[in-house]
Design a protein around this motif. Structure first.
Motif, PDB file in Angstrom:
ATOM      1  N   GLY A   1     -60.253  -9.289  46.841  1.00 43.49           N
ATOM      2  CA  GLY A   1     -61.047 -10.342  46.244  1.00 43.49           C
ATOM      3  C   GLY A   1     -60.891 -10.379  44.736  1.00 43.49           C
ATOM      4  N   GLU A   2     -61.335 -11.493  44.160  1.00 41.96           N
ATOM      5  CA  GLU A   2     -61.229 -11.658  42.711  1.00 41.96           C
ATOM      6  C   GLU A   2     -62.596 -11.966  42.111  1.00 41.96           C
ATOM      7  N   ARG A   3     -62.784 -11.494  40.900  1.00 44.90           N
ATOM      8  CA  ARG A   3     -63.987 -11.847  40.151  1.00 44.90           C
ATOM      9  C   ARG A   3     -63.889 -13.298  39.715  1.00 44.90           C
ATOM     10  N   LEU A   4     -65.008 -14.000  39.782  1.00 41.60           N
ATOM     11  CA  LEU A   4     -65.070 -15.331  39.185  1.00 41.60           C
ATOM     12  C   LEU A   4     -65.529 -15.258  37.742  1.00 41.60           C
ATOM     13  N   GLY A   5     -65.916 -14.060  37.295  1.00 37.16           N
ATOM     14  CA  GLY A   5     -66.394 -13.908  35.922  1.00 37.16           C
ATOM     15  C   GLY A   5     -67.789 -14.428  35.715  1.00 37.16           C
ATOM     16  N   ALA A   6     -68.502 -14.685  36.818  1.00 34.49           N
ATOM     17  CA  ALA A   6     -69.823 -15.308  36.736  1.00 34.49           C
ATOM     18  C   ALA A   6     -70.915 -14.286  37.028  1.00 34.49           C
ATOM     19  N   PHE A   7     -71.998 -14.378  36.265  1.00 32.94           N
ATOM     20  CA  PHE A   7     -73.168 -13.523  36.468  1.00 32.94           C
ATOM     21  C   PHE A   7     -74.201 -14.270  37.303  1.00 32.94           C
ATOM     22  N   VAL A   8     -74.762 -13.578  38.288  1.00 37.38           N
ATOM     23  CA  VAL A   8     -75.724 -14.182  39.212  1.00 37.38           C
ATOM     24  C   VAL A   8     -77.015 -13.379  39.165  1.00 37.38           C
ATOM     25  N   THR A   9     -78.116 -14.028  38.879  1.00 33.36           N
ATOM     26  CA  THR A   9     -79.403 -13.341  38.911  1.00 33.36           C
ATOM     27  C   THR A   9     -79.847 -13.163  40.361  1.00 33.36           C
ATOM     28  N   PRO A  10     -80.753 -12.227  40.623  1.00 30.13           N
ATOM     29  CA  PRO A  10     -81.256 -12.086  41.990  1.00 30.13           C
ATOM     30  C   PRO A  10     -81.878 -13.373  42.523  1.00 30.13           C
ATOM     31  N   GLU A  11     -82.516 -14.136  41.667  1.00 23.49           N
ATOM     32  CA  GLU A  11     -83.137 -15.388  42.119  1.00 23.49           C
ATOM     33  C   GLU A  11     -82.090 -16.436  42.488  1.00 23.49           C
TER      34      GLU A  11
ATOM     35  N   SER B   1     -76.182  -1.654  50.378  1.00 25.67           N
ATOM     36  CA  SER B   1     -76.192  -0.256  49.973  1.00 25.67           C
ATOM     37  C   SER B   1     -77.124   0.552  50.877  1.00 25.67           C
ATOM     38  N   PRO B   2     -76.627   1.672  51.429  1.00 26.23           N
ATOM     39  CA  PRO B   2     -77.495   2.510  52.264  1.00 26.23           C
ATOM     40  C   PRO B   2     -78.631   3.180  51.499  1.00 26.23           C
ATOM     41  N   VAL B   3     -78.529   3.199  50.168  1.00 24.82           N
ATOM     42  CA  VAL B   3     -79.554   3.887  49.381  1.00 24.82           C
ATOM     43  C   VAL B   3     -80.346   2.908  48.515  1.00 24.82           C
ATOM     44  N   ALA B   4     -80.333   1.650  48.901  1.00 22.90           N
ATOM     45  CA  ALA B   4     -81.080   0.641  48.147  1.00 22.90           C
ATOM     46  C   ALA B   4     -82.568   0.992  48.120  1.00 22.90           C
TER      47      ALA B   4
ATOM     48  N   THR C   1     -69.747 -10.670  54.051  1.00 26.92           N
ATOM     49  CA  THR C   1     -70.586 -10.556  52.857  1.00 26.92           C
ATOM     50  C   THR C   1     -70.859  -9.096  52.529  1.00 26.92           C
ATOM     51  N   ALA C   2     -70.853  -8.764  51.240  1.00 28.71           N
ATOM     52  CA  ALA C   2     -71.247  -7.438  50.770  1.00 28.71           C
ATOM     53  C   ALA C   2     -72.144  -7.608  49.548  1.00 28.71           C
ATOM     54  N   ILE C   3     -73.271  -6.908  49.543  1.00 28.97           N
ATOM     55  CA  ILE C   3     -74.229  -7.010  48.434  1.00 28.97           C
ATOM     56  C   ILE C   3     -74.772  -5.617  48.142  1.00 28.97           C
ATOM     57  N   SER C   4     -74.568  -5.147  46.915  1.00 27.63           N
ATOM     58  CA  SER C   4     -75.059  -3.816  46.560  1.00 27.63           C
ATOM     59  C   SER C   4     -75.389  -3.750  45.080  1.00 27.63           C
ATOM     60  N   GLY C   5     -76.457  -3.012  44.785  1.00 25.48           N
ATOM     61  CA  GLY C   5     -76.816  -2.762  43.398  1.00 25.48           C
ATOM     62  C   GLY C   5     -76.617  -1.321  42.993  1.00 25.48           C
ATOM     63  N   HIS C   6     -75.811  -0.582  43.769  1.00 25.30           N
ATOM     64  CA  HIS C   6     -75.622   0.838  43.446  1.00 25.30           C
ATOM     65  C   HIS C   6     -74.309   1.060  42.711  1.00 25.30           C
TER      66      HIS C   6
ATOM     67  N   VAL D   1     -84.046   3.551  46.853  1.00 29.37           N
ATOM     68  CA  VAL D   1     -84.423   4.960  46.753  1.00 29.37           C
ATOM     69  C   VAL D   1     -83.573   5.737  45.755  1.00 29.37           C
ATOM     70  N   ALA D   2     -82.361   5.277  45.462  1.00 28.89           N
ATOM     71  CA  ALA D   2     -81.459   6.047  44.606  1.00 28.89           C
ATOM     72  C   ALA D   2     -81.950   6.067  43.165  1.00 28.89           C
ATOM     73  N   THR D   3     -81.846   7.214  42.545  1.00 28.23           N
ATOM     74  CA  THR D   3     -82.318   7.351  41.167  1.00 28.23           C
ATOM     75  C   THR D   3     -81.463   6.561  40.187  1.00 28.23           C
ATOM     76  N   ASP D   4     -80.207   6.309  40.547  1.00 23.27           N
ATOM     77  CA  ASP D   4     -79.274   5.702  39.598  1.00 23.27           C
ATOM     78  C   ASP D   4     -78.937   4.253  39.929  1.00 23.27           C
ATOM     79  N   GLU D   5     -79.659   3.611  40.837  1.00 21.26           N
ATOM     80  CA  GLU D   5     -79.275   2.254  41.201  1.00 21.26           C
ATOM     81  C   GLU D   5     -79.536   1.276  40.055  1.00 21.26           C
ATOM     82  N   ILE D   6     -78.699   0.248  39.999  1.00 22.36           N
ATOM     83  CA  ILE D   6     -78.838  -0.800  38.992  1.00 22.36           C
ATOM     84  C   ILE D   6     -79.959  -1.752  39.372  1.00 22.36           C
ATOM     85  N   LEU D   7     -79.987  -2.137  40.632  1.00 27.97           N
ATOM     86  CA  LEU D   7     -81.087  -2.926  41.165  1.00 27.97           C
ATOM     87  C   LEU D   7     -81.106  -2.773  42.671  1.00 27.97           C
ATOM     88  N   ASP D   8     -82.268  -3.012  43.251  1.00 28.05           N
ATOM     89  CA  ASP D   8     -82.456  -2.954  44.695  1.00 28.05           C
ATOM     90  C   ASP D   8     -82.202  -4.344  45.266  1.00 28.05           C
ATOM     91  N   ALA D   9     -81.139  -4.481  46.063  1.00 27.08           N
ATOM     92  CA  ALA D   9     -80.753  -5.791  46.595  1.00 27.08           C
ATOM     93  C   ALA D   9     -81.368  -6.079  47.963  1.00 27.08           C
TER      94      ALA D   9
END
Length: 577
Positions: free
Chosen positions: A273-283, A188-191, A227-232, A193-201
């Protein structure tokens, strides 16, 4: 209009009996964990004969000293890619000869060089280094790609040691920027700094890069791995078309993290792409990323290059099996189920002026189809220092976002961008048009893209000013020089695929038209591939005419609030020509 005739298949009762044939053994696909690691083509042979990453030492100690003619063939046409280098197209070869000439007949003695940004913030010093490389070694060229890279042309192998030295000095690299390897990441280009981001990746991307980019264990994949990774919440990294995407979501019990997507890709066999339905923590994210990349390494199809992408493995396995193999063989634990991403909150190009969480502002600006050049990059560095801004990031839409602009200097920055060929107030088509490299430099291209698209933008700004002032939706125009879809044509409102077409018996450069494609981050509720109209081909010289005609028709016929993609998918073919 052509009509199709069909011949009914014979029914089972009518078909003559055939003798049973013995079952044939399945031909090996080159899956290392299934078929073993014996190479099944020359591409696999050279990767095993000499680790591709080791070619950098030869570039610095031999080829930079002895010149282009000293480069071994498997290095030139193979391993150089692992350090971001492709030979560029020789000038003067028309598109009609692209498919008939051998690679060595098409290539020049100069290189395209790709520099990774991986969503990182580029300081004024880094921008100045990028601009200096353009001015001194690339004849002033520099393009922002839709994968957040800087791409140069006219690079000579003799200058690579100095170019790498300068990039290293500001934390930039070309490692595995091309080749059968983990390609540059979208972030995300606004990782941060954005007021509405879910998390900073930012830290997640940094840690994955630290552990795995340049790691020999993942430097021999069946083909490219994106690869694509964004929390916005704008879904700003085109997550549906990457091999692996980690998309920001909030788990009801575990808090902010990522939804895992795999197996996206376009080119001649597009697949979302398809969702695997899996949740991944940042760790967990680095281990999950390694697991997916390792599945591709071990189970990906290596025998045929046109089947050697993760999307083909996912199509055969399905998401349930893929998730089970990931958990059982590579992670050693189960991932919890998680929610899907919410619909995008707004377009993900971040163009315009936006307040940050710290009270300062970020400003998204559009060049023309990604072209920036050395003077633009160096001038941007000076402007950032002048107004006291922090840094800039590149976007997945061929744009630039300036970060950390003091509130009382925003107008000065916005006005200062214009002389650099950047604008925070672009017209509809300057904002939403992308183009790949095209025939100017690319050996695969058939038609011109950058200059064609720039000319179309200028024409449409004049012709459609009465319409675009009232439209409340973007209309993406993506221009590609060949079928490989580097400019994401199947996901555009209007996608143009370059080819040689025949009009009144005369061959000329032109485009097949794709209509109604979308991704969630383009302001749509969900992503989808566009449609083609039977027999619709547009000469390069008539692109502006066609786009004007189709946009006016959309403006006249659309329902209230309807997007161009929705209209194009429901419209009759007669309305789309």
């Amino acid at each position: 209009m052509t009509t199709q005739t069909t011949t009914p298949d014979a029914t089972a009762a009518e078909a003559p009996a055939r003798p049973a044939r013995p079952a044939r053994a399945a031909r090996p696909n080159g899956q290392w964990k299934v078929d073993g690691t014996t190479p099944l083509n020359h591409n696999e042979e050279f990767k095993q004969e000499g680790p591709p990453l080791e070619v950098r030492e030869r570039i610095e100690t031999i080829y930079a000293r002895d010149g282009f003619d000293s480069i071994a063939d498997d290095d030139l046409h193979g391993r150089f890619r692992w350090w971001g280098l492709y030979t560029q197209r020789k000038p003067g070869i028309d598109g009609g000869r692209t498919a008939t000439l051998e690679p060595h007949e098409l290539e020049d003695r100069y290189f395209m060089l790709r520099v990774r940004s991986d969503g990182a913030a580029l300081s004024p010093e880094a921008l100045r280094v990028l601009g200096g490389i353009s001015a001194e070694f690339a004849r002033g060229t520099a393009d922002i790609s839709d994968r957040q890279n800087i791409q140069y042309h006219w690079i000579e192998v003799e200058n690579m040691p100095e170019i790498w030295r300068r990039l290293d000095s500001v934390g930039l690299e070309t490692t595995t920027a091309c080749g059968d390897s983990p390609r540059p990441f979208l972030g995300s280009p606004v990782a941060g700094v954005a007021t509405d981001e879910i998390l900073d990746a930012t830290d997640v991307i940094r840690e994955i890069k630290r552990q795995f980019i340049g790691n020999p264990d993942l430097a021999n994949l069946p083909r490219k791995f994106k690869t694509a990774i964004s929390g916005h919440p704008s879904l700003d990294v085109a997550h549906e078309i990457n091999d692996i995407s980690l998309v920001g979501v909030v788990h009801p019990e575990l808090g902010p993290g990522f939804d895992l997507w795999v197996g996206g890709g376009l080119s001649t066999a597009p697949r979302l792409g398809e969702r695997l339905g899996a949740f991944v923590t940042p760790e967990q994210a680095p281990a999950v990323w390694e697991g997916v990349a390792s599945i591709f390494r071990d189970y990906g199809y290596r025998r045929l290059r046109n089947k050697a992408r993760l999307k083909f493995l996912l199509a055969d396995w399905g998401p349930a099996k893929f998730r089970q193999v990931l958990q059982d063989e590579y992670l050693g634990y189960e991932l919890p189920d998680g929610p899907p991403p919410a619909p995008a909150t707004r377009p993900g190009d971040h163009v315009g002026v936006h307040e940050q969480k710290d009270g300062r502002f970020y400003v998204g600006a559009a060049p023309v189809v990604g072209r920036v050049g050395g003077n633009t990059l160096s001038g941007l560095a000076d402007l950032l220092e002048k107004v006291g801004a922090d840094a800039a990031r590149l976007t997945a839409h061929q744009k630039i976002v300036v970060l950390g602009v003091p509130a009382d200097r925003v107008d000065e920055l916005v006005n200062g961008l214009e002389p650099l060929g950047l604008t925070a107030r672009p017209s509809l088509f300057r904002r939403s048009t992308m183009a790949c490299t095209g025939i100017e430099f690319c050996k695969l291209a058939i038609v011109d893209t950058k200059d064609t698209a720039a000319g179309v933008i200028a024409d449409l700004e004049q012709r459609l000013s009465d319409v675009t002032e009232t439209l409340d939706v973007p209309i993406g125009l993506y221009v590609n020089g060949c079928p490989n879809s580097c400019a994401r044509i199947q996901t555009a409102d209007i996608g143009l695929k370059g080819q040689i077409i025949t009009v009144d018996g005369e061959q000329m450069p032109g485009f097949q038209v794709h209509l109604g494609g979308s991704l969630a981050g383009q302001g749509q509720d969900a992503g989808g591939l566009g449609r083609t109209v039977r027999g619709l081909k547009v000469p390069s010289t008539e692109v502006a005419d066609y786009v004007e005609r189709i946009v006016r028709r959309f403006a006249d016929e659309r329902a209230a609030g309807e997007t161009f993609a929705s209209w194009a998918l429901r419209a009759d073919e007669e309305a789309l020509v």
